[in-house]
Design a protein around this motif. Sequence first.
Motif, PDB file in Angstrom:
ATOM      1  N   ASN A 138       1.778   7.703  -1.718  1.00 57.06           N
ATOM      2  CA  ASN A 138       2.135   8.757  -2.662  1.00 57.06           C
ATOM      3  C   ASN A 138       3.285   9.618  -2.134  1.00 57.06           C
ATOM      4  O   ASN A 138       3.284  10.848  -2.244  1.00 57.06           O
ATOM      5  CB  ASN A 138       0.933   9.634  -3.004  1.00 57.06           C
ATOM      6  CG  ASN A 138       1.099  10.342  -4.336  1.00 57.06           C
ATOM      7  OD1 ASN A 138       1.821   9.873  -5.215  1.00 57.06           O
ATOM      8  ND2 ASN A 138       0.438  11.477  -4.497  1.00 57.06           N
TER       9      ASN A 138
ATOM     10  N   ASP B  30       7.376   5.007  -1.090  1.00 58.36           N
ATOM     11  CA  ASP B  30       6.546   3.980  -1.729  1.00 58.36           C
ATOM     12  C   ASP B  30       7.361   2.884  -2.401  1.00 58.36           C
ATOM     13  O   ASP B  30       7.019   1.701  -2.310  1.00 58.36           O
ATOM     14  CB  ASP B  30       5.607   4.628  -2.751  1.00 58.36           C
ATOM     15  CG  ASP B  30       4.524   5.472  -2.095  1.00 58.36           C
ATOM     16  OD1 ASP B  30       4.284   5.288  -0.885  1.00 58.36           O
ATOM     17  OD2 ASP B  30       3.943   6.327  -2.795  1.00 58.36           O
TER      18      ASP B  30
ATOM     19  N   LEU C 223       1.496   4.143 -10.737  1.00 60.24           N
ATOM     20  CA  LEU C 223       2.862   4.327 -10.244  1.00 60.24           C
ATOM     21  C   LEU C 223       3.508   5.417 -11.084  1.00 60.24           C
ATOM     22  O   LEU C 223       3.674   5.248 -12.303  1.00 60.24           O
ATOM     23  CB  LEU C 223       3.662   3.036 -10.345  1.00 60.24           C
ATOM     24  CG  LEU C 223       3.383   1.939  -9.301  1.00 60.24           C
ATOM     25  CD1 LEU C 223       1.971   1.379  -9.447  1.00 60.24           C
ATOM     26  CD2 LEU C 223       4.402   0.810  -9.429  1.00 60.24           C
TER      27      LEU C 223
ATOM     28  N   CYS D 164       1.176   5.699  -6.251  1.00 65.26           N
ATOM     29  CA  CYS D 164       2.519   5.454  -5.742  1.00 65.26           C
ATOM     30  C   CYS D 164       3.501   6.416  -6.398  1.00 65.26           C
ATOM     31  O   CYS D 164       3.410   6.675  -7.605  1.00 65.26           O
ATOM     32  CB  CYS D 164       2.956   4.024  -6.034  1.00 65.26           C
ATOM     33  SG  CYS D 164       1.829   2.742  -5.434  1.00 65.26           S
TER      34      CYS D 164
ATOM     35  N   THR E 295       0.840  -1.199   0.000  1.00 63.67           N
ATOM     36  CA  THR E 295       0.000   0.000   0.000  1.00 63.67           C
ATOM     37  C   THR E 295       0.873   1.245   0.000  1.00 63.67           C
ATOM     38  O   THR E 295       1.753   1.404   0.849  1.00 63.67           O
ATOM     39  CB  THR E 295      -0.919   0.013   1.231  1.00 63.67           C
ATOM     40  OG1 THR E 295      -1.728  -1.179   1.204  1.00 63.67           O
ATOM     41  CG2 THR E 295      -1.815   1.235   1.219  1.00 63.67           C
ATOM     42  N   CYS E 296       0.629   2.110  -0.970  1.00 64.40           N
ATOM     43  CA  CYS E 296       1.432   3.323  -1.138  1.00 64.40           C
ATOM     44  C   CYS E 296       0.775   4.512  -0.422  1.00 64.40           C
ATOM     45  O   CYS E 296      -0.433   4.515  -0.170  1.00 64.40           O
ATOM     46  CB  CYS E 296       1.593   3.655  -2.611  1.00 64.40           C
ATOM     47  SG  CYS E 296       2.481   2.406  -3.563  1.00 64.40           S
TER      48      CYS E 296
ATOM     49  N   GLY F   8      -2.363   2.084  -5.135  1.00 68.70           N
ATOM     50  CA  GLY F   8      -1.803   3.396  -5.368  1.00 68.70           C
ATOM     51  C   GLY F   8      -2.710   4.511  -4.883  1.00 68.70           C
ATOM     52  O   GLY F   8      -3.722   4.241  -4.226  1.00 68.70           O
TER      53      GLY F   8
ATOM     54  N   ILE G 192       6.952  -1.121  -1.626  1.00 68.30           N
ATOM     55  CA  ILE G 192       6.637  -2.151  -2.622  1.00 68.30           C
ATOM     56  C   ILE G 192       7.738  -3.203  -2.649  1.00 68.30           C
ATOM     57  O   ILE G 192       7.471  -4.413  -2.659  1.00 68.30           O
ATOM     58  CB  ILE G 192       6.452  -1.519  -4.016  1.00 68.30           C
ATOM     59  CG1 ILE G 192       5.241  -0.590  -4.026  1.00 68.30           C
ATOM     60  CG2 ILE G 192       6.294  -2.609  -5.077  1.00 68.30           C
ATOM     61  CD1 ILE G 192       5.111   0.239  -5.284  1.00 68.30           C
TER      62      ILE G 192
ATOM     63  N   ILE H 289      -0.627  -4.140  -5.484  1.00 69.68           N
ATOM     64  CA  ILE H 289      -0.164  -2.773  -5.269  1.00 69.68           C
ATOM     65  C   ILE H 289      -1.357  -1.835  -5.255  1.00 69.68           C
ATOM     66  O   ILE H 289      -2.174  -1.827  -6.180  1.00 69.68           O
ATOM     67  CB  ILE H 289       0.833  -2.360  -6.367  1.00 69.68           C
ATOM     68  CG1 ILE H 289       2.032  -3.327  -6.373  1.00 69.68           C
ATOM     69  CG2 ILE H 289       1.306  -0.922  -6.169  1.00 69.68           C
ATOM     70  CD1 ILE H 289       2.975  -3.131  -7.545  1.00 69.68           C
TER      71      ILE H 289
END
Length: 389
Positions: free
Chosen positions: A50, A54, A101, A77, A47-48, A75, A58, A73
């Motif tokens: 931003n 990040d 991403l 990200c 889990t990103c 985002g 990942i 994933i």
Amino acid sequence: MHTTLGSKVPSRRLASSLAAATLIAGGLGVALVGDVPPAHAARVNATCANTTADAGAIQGAINSSQAGDEIVIKGPCLINATIKLLDDRTYRGDSRGGAVLTQANGANLPAMLASDSWVDNVTWVSSNVRIEKLTLDGNRAANTGTVPLMLRTWNSRVYDVEIRNAPSDGIRVSSLSSNGTHLTGSTMVNSVVSDVFIENSGGAGFRVLDPDNQVTDWMLQRSWISTSGTSAVDLDNSAGWVVSDLHLYGVRRHAIDAKRCFATGIQNNYIEDFGLEGASGTTYFGIRCTVQGDVTNTILGNRVHQFAALPAAGNFVYLGVDGVNYGTGQVAVTGNAILGTGTGAGREIGLSYQKGNGPALRVTSTGNLVDKVGTTRSVGTGVTVTAGL
């Protein structure tokens, strides 16, 4: 020369075969083929937030996973380091819109996502990677040199992925690693790239870099490539490839440039407005196939158009068999539809069949529609053209 079927199994996979043989010898009586699957595959969330943390998050999720796991994933990200994709895993988002991403400003990464064999500069190839439901934004306005998706892999799949704003090529399949290490003892075959959208790349939309003659027998299909800085599809090696059902548009150079065609199929592609850079003394191709000898190739059912006005300079070949590397080249060109601008006079050729430096070229050319070009068909010396049976 085309790689033989016998060399398609990478040498790194012998350990799995030996393990299977051991189980059989132990009396289990069950033959296992390929890798022994994990007992329990797991979903691993990445889990990103931003932020520049990040990429590390990942990579941490990937490094904690096991073979057979699915890395999901979430985002958006922000990516400031190349993410290394380990073998035998699925990498996906819940949707392309939900798993975006984006490369951080000034990161200037060589790649955003990359096969582990490319990152680690080993002599063998990665394997069994699946990538889907992701968007990779190379942030071309604030970076240089980046390939969003770098593949050096065998028996892998890329589905439902969007690549946009790549500073370099959108997707690159490379037999060379990041520092130029060559493959030895393994080949890069049996993979599929499908249902992708690649737009606004600084280089090629889809590129194969293969000085080693290792990247054969892939499928590139059902995809859209828009506004490429060079060619839309640029294949150093197209042996055994099937390139089909693509929509290619806004192309500065060649739409499909397939080198070393060997049992290659190019079919049902829709091409419009290629050669937009219009450089003086340069010939641009809608479809170009440079063939290897003593095997057949097919170019079937493609639609190649120029809707915009031709650039002031440059020559335009809508479909060309452009030279033979060795032996007698053999190509069937059937049922293609070509529409020019009607304004190019001597600068537009519908069908061009040339043997180059090779000894001979045989072309079956039938059922093709060619309209509004200065020269309908050009046939060079040493080329035999028939209507087939």
